[in-house]
Design a protein around this motif. Structure first.
Motif, PDB file in Angstrom:
ATOM      1  N   GLY A  18       0.812  -1.212   0.000  1.00 44.13           N
ATOM      2  CA  GLY A  18       0.000   0.000   0.000  1.00 44.13           C
ATOM      3  C   GLY A  18       0.843   1.257   0.000  1.00 44.13           C
ATOM      4  N   HIS A  19       1.913   1.264   0.780  1.00 48.96           N
ATOM      5  CA  HIS A  19       2.830   2.408   0.788  1.00 48.96           C
ATOM      6  C   HIS A  19       3.427   2.620  -0.601  1.00 48.96           C
ATOM      7  N   LEU A  21       2.107   1.732  -3.547  1.00 46.94           N
ATOM      8  CA  LEU A  21       1.084   2.243  -4.462  1.00 46.94           C
ATOM      9  C   LEU A  21       0.777   3.712  -4.190  1.00 46.94           C
ATOM     10  N   ALA A  22       0.722   4.070  -2.905  1.00 46.71           N
ATOM     11  CA  ALA A  22       0.472   5.468  -2.552  1.00 46.71           C
ATOM     12  C   ALA A  22       1.587   6.357  -3.084  1.00 46.71           C
ATOM     13  N   SER A  27      -4.774   6.342  -5.440  1.00 46.21           N
ATOM     14  CA  SER A  27      -5.633   6.662  -4.299  1.00 46.21           C
ATOM     15  C   SER A  27      -6.331   5.394  -3.828  1.00 46.21           C
ATOM     16  N   ALA A  28      -6.784   5.402  -2.577  1.00 46.22           N
ATOM     17  CA  ALA A  28      -7.490   4.239  -2.048  1.00 46.22           C
ATOM     18  C   ALA A  28      -8.766   3.968  -2.836  1.00 46.22           C
ATOM     19  N   ASP A  68      -6.700  -1.440  -0.779  1.00 47.15           N
ATOM     20  CA  ASP A  68      -7.277  -0.092  -0.701  1.00 47.15           C
ATOM     21  C   ASP A  68      -7.175   0.466   0.709  1.00 47.15           C
ATOM     22  N   VAL A  71      -3.550   1.508   1.290  1.00 44.64           N
ATOM     23  CA  VAL A  71      -3.267   2.796   0.642  1.00 44.64           C
ATOM     24  C   VAL A  71      -3.867   3.930   1.457  1.00 44.64           C
ATOM     25  N   THR A  75      -1.999   7.180   3.234  1.00 48.20           N
ATOM     26  CA  THR A  75      -2.304   8.544   2.788  1.00 48.20           C
ATOM     27  C   THR A  75      -3.277   9.180   3.777  1.00 48.20           C
TER      28      THR A  75
END
Length: 202
Positions: A18-19, A21-22, A27-28, A68, A71, A75
């Protein structure tokens, strides 16, 4: 029933992904919608008569469903993001049984209708419980950090995904599997309502 144990295993790698992808600008909410798209693609593949092939987008959709939240934690979590996530989940949960009904209405129609009714009842008990828990200020992170209260039960997300995988691998047994799983959904919802009665009777 198994979600809290599954979360301990999958949350660390999901948080790392998730980190990443962010950091790449995802975005989530976009990950949620990608996951929903993959889930609906799996349903379409099943309806077209290729349930084993559907396992690929089905499992990828569930990976996205876990990502999701990761992420969002990397964020900013939003109430709408949690709302979108649960709405996408429920659409996916309904689309897979419907796909098996469409693939073979004669063999799967009655069992599929029973399963969808059970999902509807179970989902209502779940969301209603979450509303009551919010009203009374109750919190839990047993199923991970969520935007709404996740009440536990006999059947949770982990069991449902295992069930869907079993349906894809043993599609000729859809009817008996659906009757069994649907019955357990009814039991889960009934027990949840009984628990709510104990906690939230004024």
């Amino acid at each position: 029933m198994l979600d809290r144990y599954a979360r301990r295993l999958i949350d660390p790698p999901l948080n790392q992904l998730g980190h990443g992808l962010a950091g790449r600008g995802f975005s989530a909410n976009s990950v949620t919608l990608i996951g929903l798209g993959l889930g609906l693609l799996a349903a379409l593949t099943i309806a077209l008569g290729a349930p084993v092939l559907a396992l690929v987008p089905l499992l990828l959709s569930r990976l996205a469903d876990g990502l999701d939240g990761a992420v969002a934690r990397a964020t900013q979590k939003t109430d709408f993001g949690g709302y979108l996530d649960i709405a996408a989940d429920f659409l996916f949960y309904g689309a897979i049984p419907m796909a098996f009904v469409l693939a073979d209405p004669g063999a799967n129609g009655a069992a599929g209708a029973f399963l969808l009714t059970a999902f509807y009842f179970n989902g209502t008990s779940f969301l209603g419980y979450a509303i009551l828990a919010e009203k009374y200020g109750h919190k839990t992170d047993a199923q991970g950090q969520k935007s709404l209260y996740y009440s536990n039960g006999i059947l949770e997300g982990t069991e449902t995904i295992v069930f869907f995988v079993a349906l894809c691998l043993f599609s000729s047994s859809f009817a008996p599997l659906a009757w069994i799983f649907g019955s357990l959904c009814f039991l889960t919802a009934t027990l949840r309502i009984m628990a709510a009665k104990q906690l939230y009777t004024d």
